[in-house]
Design a protein around this motif. Structure first.
Motif, PDB file in Angstrom:
ATOM      1  N   PHE A 270       0.868  -1.181   0.000  1.00 14.08           N
ATOM      2  CA  PHE A 270       0.000   0.000   0.000  1.00 14.08           C
ATOM      3  C   PHE A 270       0.898   1.223   0.000  1.00 14.08           C
ATOM      4  O   PHE A 270       1.547   1.529   1.011  1.00 14.08           O
TER       5      PHE A 270
ATOM      6  N   LEU B 297       1.257   4.835   0.106  1.00 15.75           N
ATOM      7  CA  LEU B 297       0.692   6.170   0.363  1.00 15.75           C
ATOM      8  C   LEU B 297       1.787   7.139   0.841  1.00 15.75           C
ATOM      9  O   LEU B 297       1.984   8.196   0.256  1.00 15.75           O
ATOM     10  N   THR B 298       2.510   6.754   1.896  1.00 15.26           N
ATOM     11  CA  THR B 298       3.509   7.636   2.517  1.00 15.26           C
ATOM     12  C   THR B 298       4.661   7.937   1.554  1.00 15.26           C
ATOM     13  O   THR B 298       5.071   7.080   0.768  1.00 15.26           O
TER      14      THR B 298
ATOM     15  N   GLY C  42       3.591  12.280   5.382  1.00 14.93           N
ATOM     16  CA  GLY C  42       3.169  11.117   6.171  1.00 14.93           C
ATOM     17  C   GLY C  42       1.765  11.371   6.669  1.00 14.93           C
ATOM     18  O   GLY C  42       0.777  11.002   6.022  1.00 14.93           O
ATOM     19  N   SER C  43       1.660  12.089   7.797  1.00 23.47           N
ATOM     20  CA  SER C  43       0.338  12.429   8.332  1.00 23.47           C
ATOM     21  C   SER C  43      -0.464  13.250   7.325  1.00 23.47           C
ATOM     22  O   SER C  43      -1.687  13.112   7.225  1.00 23.47           O
TER      23      SER C  43
ATOM     24  N   PHE D 267       8.680   3.743   3.542  1.00 18.94           N
ATOM     25  CA  PHE D 267       8.213   2.892   4.652  1.00 18.94           C
ATOM     26  C   PHE D 267       7.081   1.966   4.205  1.00 18.94           C
ATOM     27  O   PHE D 267       6.057   1.846   4.902  1.00 18.94           O
ATOM     28  N   ILE D 268       7.206   1.313   3.068  1.00 21.32           N
ATOM     29  CA  ILE D 268       6.081   0.550   2.540  1.00 21.32           C
ATOM     30  C   ILE D 268       6.205  -0.931   2.939  1.00 21.32           C
ATOM     31  O   ILE D 268       7.113  -1.648   2.481  1.00 21.32           O
ATOM     32  N   THR D 269       5.272  -1.369   3.775  1.00 21.72           N
ATOM     33  CA  THR D 269       5.234  -2.758   4.244  1.00 21.72           C
ATOM     34  C   THR D 269       5.041  -3.695   3.051  1.00 21.72           C
ATOM     35  O   THR D 269       4.228  -3.409   2.168  1.00 21.72           O
TER      36      THR D 269
ATOM     37  N   LYS E 288      15.160  -1.669  11.408  1.00 23.40           N
ATOM     38  CA  LYS E 288      13.973  -1.209  12.134  1.00 23.40           C
ATOM     39  C   LYS E 288      14.066  -1.605  13.612  1.00 23.40           C
ATOM     40  O   LYS E 288      14.645  -2.632  13.963  1.00 23.40           O
TER      41      LYS E 288
ATOM     42  N   VAL F  58       5.698   0.766  16.957  1.00 29.72           N
ATOM     43  CA  VAL F  58       5.283   1.373  15.681  1.00 29.72           C
ATOM     44  C   VAL F  58       3.756   1.519  15.575  1.00 29.72           C
ATOM     45  O   VAL F  58       3.246   2.278  14.761  1.00 29.72           O
TER      46      VAL F  58
ATOM     47  N   LEU G 248       2.335   4.805  15.594  1.00 29.91           N
ATOM     48  CA  LEU G 248       2.844   5.680  14.530  1.00 29.91           C
ATOM     49  C   LEU G 248       2.138   5.454  13.205  1.00 29.91           C
ATOM     50  O   LEU G 248       1.754   6.414  12.525  1.00 29.91           O
ATOM     51  N   TYR G 249       2.005   4.168  12.796  1.00 33.27           N
ATOM     52  CA  TYR G 249       1.513   3.989  11.416  1.00 33.27           C
ATOM     53  C   TYR G 249      -0.003   3.838  11.363  1.00 33.27           C
ATOM     54  O   TYR G 249      -0.662   3.705  12.360  1.00 33.27           O
ATOM     55  N   GLU G 250      -0.497   3.973  10.146  1.00 36.07           N
ATOM     56  CA  GLU G 250      -1.954   4.052   9.886  1.00 36.07           C
ATOM     57  C   GLU G 250      -2.577   5.188  10.696  1.00 36.07           C
ATOM     58  O   GLU G 250      -3.694   5.075  11.216  1.00 36.07           O
TER      59      GLU G 250
ATOM     60  N   THR H 214      -0.890   8.427  13.292  1.00 34.93           N
ATOM     61  CA  THR H 214      -0.267   8.455  14.621  1.00 34.93           C
ATOM     62  C   THR H 214      -1.331   8.658  15.707  1.00 34.93           C
ATOM     63  O   THR H 214      -2.483   9.000  15.398  1.00 34.93           O
TER      64      THR H 214
ATOM     65  N   GLN I 118      -1.526  11.102  17.646  1.00 34.09           N
ATOM     66  CA  GLN I 118      -1.986  12.496  17.576  1.00 34.09           C
ATOM     67  C   GLN I 118      -3.066  12.637  16.502  1.00 34.09           C
ATOM     68  O   GLN I 118      -4.081  13.315  16.711  1.00 34.09           O
TER      69      GLN I 118
ATOM     70  N   LEU J 264      -7.034  13.888  16.755  1.00 31.19           N
ATOM     71  CA  LEU J 264      -7.644  14.955  15.956  1.00 31.19           C
ATOM     72  C   LEU J 264      -8.905  14.451  15.258  1.00 31.19           C
ATOM     73  O   LEU J 264      -9.876  15.201  15.101  1.00 31.19           O
TER      74      LEU J 264
HETATM   75  P1  FAD Z   1       4.922  12.880  10.391  1.00 34.52           P
HETATM   76  O1  FAD Z   1       3.618  12.997   9.691  1.00 34.52           O
HETATM   77  O2  FAD Z   1       6.047  13.734   9.913  1.00 34.52           O
HETATM   78  O3  FAD Z   1       4.688  13.147  11.952  1.00 34.52           O
HETATM   79  C1  FAD Z   1       5.774  13.388  12.859  1.00 34.52           C
HETATM   80  C2  FAD Z   1       5.147  13.778  14.207  1.00 34.52           C
HETATM   81  O4  FAD Z   1       4.337  14.967  14.038  1.00 34.52           O
HETATM   82  C3  FAD Z   1       4.208  12.698  14.767  1.00 34.52           C
HETATM   83  O5  FAD Z   1       4.321  12.675  16.165  1.00 34.52           O
HETATM   84  C4  FAD Z   1       2.832  13.202  14.382  1.00 34.52           C
HETATM   85  O6  FAD Z   1       1.805  12.728  15.247  1.00 34.52           O
HETATM   86  C5  FAD Z   1       3.030  14.717  14.513  1.00 34.52           C
HETATM   87  N1  FAD Z   1       2.052  15.443  13.688  1.00 34.52           N
HETATM   88  C6  FAD Z   1       1.970  15.516  12.332  1.00 34.52           C
HETATM   89  N2  FAD Z   1       0.920  16.280  11.968  1.00 34.52           N
HETATM   90  C7  FAD Z   1       0.310  16.666  13.104  1.00 34.52           C
HETATM   91  C8  FAD Z   1      -0.838  17.452  13.411  1.00 34.52           C
HETATM   92  N3  FAD Z   1      -1.614  17.987  12.438  1.00 34.52           N
HETATM   93  N4  FAD Z   1      -1.156  17.670  14.716  1.00 34.52           N
HETATM   94  C9  FAD Z   1      -0.402  17.123  15.704  1.00 34.52           C
HETATM   95  N5  FAD Z   1       0.684  16.359  15.490  1.00 34.52           N
HETATM   96  C10 FAD Z   1       1.036  16.151  14.205  1.00 34.52           C
HETATM   97  N6  FAD Z   1       2.952   3.970   4.933  1.00 34.52           N
HETATM   98  C11 FAD Z   1       2.323   3.490   3.827  1.00 34.52           C
HETATM   99  O7  FAD Z   1       1.818   4.248   3.003  1.00 34.52           O
HETATM  100  N7  FAD Z   1       2.227   2.136   3.610  1.00 34.52           N
HETATM  101  C12 FAD Z   1       2.767   1.227   4.464  1.00 34.52           C
HETATM  102  O8  FAD Z   1       2.665   0.021   4.232  1.00 34.52           O
HETATM  103  C13 FAD Z   1       3.450   1.705   5.631  1.00 34.52           C
HETATM  104  N8  FAD Z   1       4.065   0.840   6.474  1.00 34.52           N
HETATM  105  C14 FAD Z   1       4.860   1.323   7.473  1.00 34.52           C
HETATM  106  C15 FAD Z   1       5.642   0.445   8.228  1.00 34.52           C
HETATM  107  C16 FAD Z   1       6.510   0.930   9.185  1.00 34.52           C
HETATM  108  C17 FAD Z   1       7.370  -0.022   9.957  1.00 34.52           C
HETATM  109  C18 FAD Z   1       6.585   2.328   9.455  1.00 34.52           C
HETATM  110  C19 FAD Z   1       7.518   2.898  10.494  1.00 34.52           C
HETATM  111  C20 FAD Z   1       5.802   3.217   8.729  1.00 34.52           C
HETATM  112  C21 FAD Z   1       4.946   2.723   7.722  1.00 34.52           C
HETATM  113  N9  FAD Z   1       4.213   3.595   6.931  1.00 34.52           N
HETATM  114  C22 FAD Z   1       3.530   3.116   5.825  1.00 34.52           C
HETATM  115  C23 FAD Z   1       4.278   5.038   7.134  1.00 34.52           C
HETATM  116  C24 FAD Z   1       3.450   5.531   8.300  1.00 34.52           C
HETATM  117  O9  FAD Z   1       2.082   5.420   7.995  1.00 34.52           O
HETATM  118  C25 FAD Z   1       3.889   6.951   8.630  1.00 34.52           C
HETATM  119  O10 FAD Z   1       5.168   6.863   9.214  1.00 34.52           O
HETATM  120  C26 FAD Z   1       2.913   7.678   9.527  1.00 34.52           C
HETATM  121  O11 FAD Z   1       1.723   7.969   8.850  1.00 34.52           O
HETATM  122  C27 FAD Z   1       3.465   8.987  10.096  1.00 34.52           C
HETATM  123  O12 FAD Z   1       3.996   9.769   9.072  1.00 34.52           O
HETATM  124  P2  FAD Z   1       5.482  10.352   9.214  1.00 34.52           P
HETATM  125  O13 FAD Z   1       6.382   9.241   9.602  1.00 34.52           O
HETATM  126  O14 FAD Z   1       5.799  11.087   7.972  1.00 34.52           O
HETATM  127  O15 FAD Z   1       5.415  11.346  10.434  1.00 34.52           O
END
Ligand code: FAD
Length: 383
Positions: free
Chosen positions: A123, A125-126, A131-132, A156-158, A200, A357, A360-362, A364, A366, A370
């Protein structure tokens, strides 16, 4: 703790438990150390129905209910969250999206293999820059005659390096979520490359990758849904995905409870089992409470899904609580184990690393807050 389960639900849970105790639990520490499961287990899990639980029988699925699905995810989380992630992403996020948004041709092409575990989905997306804030993704898909051409990077794509099918979200239109479309991209396509990410903290047995799309050409029939529907497809998938993550976290908490009770009743200090000390019982009571509370939140989601009701906010609550509970429970269980908990001869260190994790994923913790806050107040903190 159990609600009333049907004979079929009980039977599937028993089969899942027996299979995982035999085929996964004895190997999980070694898989974790070498940063890969033995992938031969994937089609064998497919044979048991793990990948097709909620997919209709006409596409090779089991046609089961969501209660059975969360029972399966709990068993996977208890045994090895790396396996749970592989199944959840391929069968939930990817196959579920193909089922909901796909044409009959797309369903027939992909679902039977995904349901059997003979093909895996990932999947995408990221991205490195989003990310968020996934609605602002930058991977592009440009229309070229009867094809689309995709360029961009996913992070970070599983399942990334193991997948046969990548569900890739790319921008076909203007800024923001409405400009995003979804594509079914075979990973063997020219210009598609998956690069493994190692090192990881947890979930070390599953593949995580960056995806590099350099002029990847797919026919227009690879578009999933219509142009501009991609973000909605992703968010619907994640609503359901959060239930799977939460159910897997229940499995982590349950595994921590069993490990903590087992250790506390056999380890003696001061001439007594450590389980007889009130401060150790305090740790165990907190884990037990977390198991029940998280499980009830997850089962409410499964019930909503089985009744065809919206699950979004309930899924956010379940995912938020269960993921934080998994970290807390694993930390408590490690404390019960003393220094032994710090060594991977016992399962609790891995539970803690895997649990981390989940917040964090799917989305966070936070972001879940929201979403819950928006539902309660009617005011979005995202804009
Ligand atoms: P950021 O979005 O940069 O966030 C960093 C920090 O800021 C967090 O604490 C967050 O809560 C905070 N933050 C951000 N925006 C706000 C806000 N508006 N208000 C308050 N706090 C905020 N993604 C995929 O698409 N497919 C996958 O299969 C997948 N698998 C994963 C597997 C692993 C092992 C890992 C580590 C990640 C995976 N991810 C995947 C990505 C994962 O979904 C993202 O890491 C996650 O959505 C957070 O995005 P980011 O890491 O860019 O953090």
């Amino acid at each position: 703790m159990d609600l009333s389960l049907s004979t079929e639900q009980e039977a599937f849970r028993a089969v899942a438990r027996e299979f995982l105790e035999r085929e996964a639990v004895p190997h999980r520490a070694e898989w974790d150390r070498r940063e890969s499961i033995d992938t031969a287990i994937v089609p064998r899990m497919g044979e048991l129905g793990f990948f097709g639980l909620t997919l209709p029988e006409e596409y090779g699925g089991v046609g089961g209910d969501h209660v059975t699905s969360v029972l399966a995810m709990e068993e996977l989380g208890r045994a090895d969250s790396a396996l749970r992630g592989i199944v959840s992403v391929s069968s939930g996020l990817v196959a579920g999206s193909v089922l909901r948004a796909g044409t009959e041709e797309q369903r027939r092409e992909w679902l039977p293999r995904l349901a059997a575990g003979t093909a895996l989905g990932c999947f995408g997306l990221t991205e490195p820059g989003v990310g968020s804030d996934a609605g602002n993704l930058t991977t592009r898909a440009r229309r070229d005659g009867s094809d689309y051409v995709l360029d961009g990077e996913k992070l970070f794509i599983t399942n990334g390096t193991w997948a046969d099918l990548a569900l890739v979200f790319a921008r076909t239109g203007g800024d923001g979520p409405r400009g995003v479309s979804a594509f079914l991209v075979p990973t063997g396509s020219a210009g598609f490359e998956a690069r493994e990410i190692t090192g990881k903290l947890g979930l070390r047995g599953q593949a995580t990758a960056s995806l590099h799309l350099d002029g990847v050409r797919v026919p227009a029939s690879a578009l999933l849904g219509e142009e501009g529907q991609g973000f909605r497809i992703a968010m619907t998938a994640l609503d359901k995905g959060r239930v799977s993550v939460a159910a897997g976290c229940v499995g982590i908490v349950q595994g921590c409870l069993e490990a903590a009770v087992d250790y506390a009743t056999t380890r003696t200090q001061f001439g007594r089992p450590i389980a007889s000390f009130q401060l150790v019982q305090d740790l165990i009571a907190d884990i037990s409470l977390d198991a029940d509370a998280a499980r009830l939140l997850v089962w409410r989601c499964a019930d909503l899904l089985d009744r065809g009701e919206p699950v979004g906010v309930a899924a956010s609550k379940a995912k938020l609580f269960a993921s934080e509970a998994a970290v807390r429970a694993a930390n408590n269980a490690l404390q019960v184990h003393g220094g032994s908990g710090y060594i991977d001869d016992y399962p609790v260190a891995k539970y803690l690393r895997d649990a981390r994790v989940m917040t964090l994923y799917e989305g966070t913790s936070q972001i879940q807050k929201l979403l819950i806050g928006r539902a309660e107040t009617g005011i979005s903190a995202f804009v």
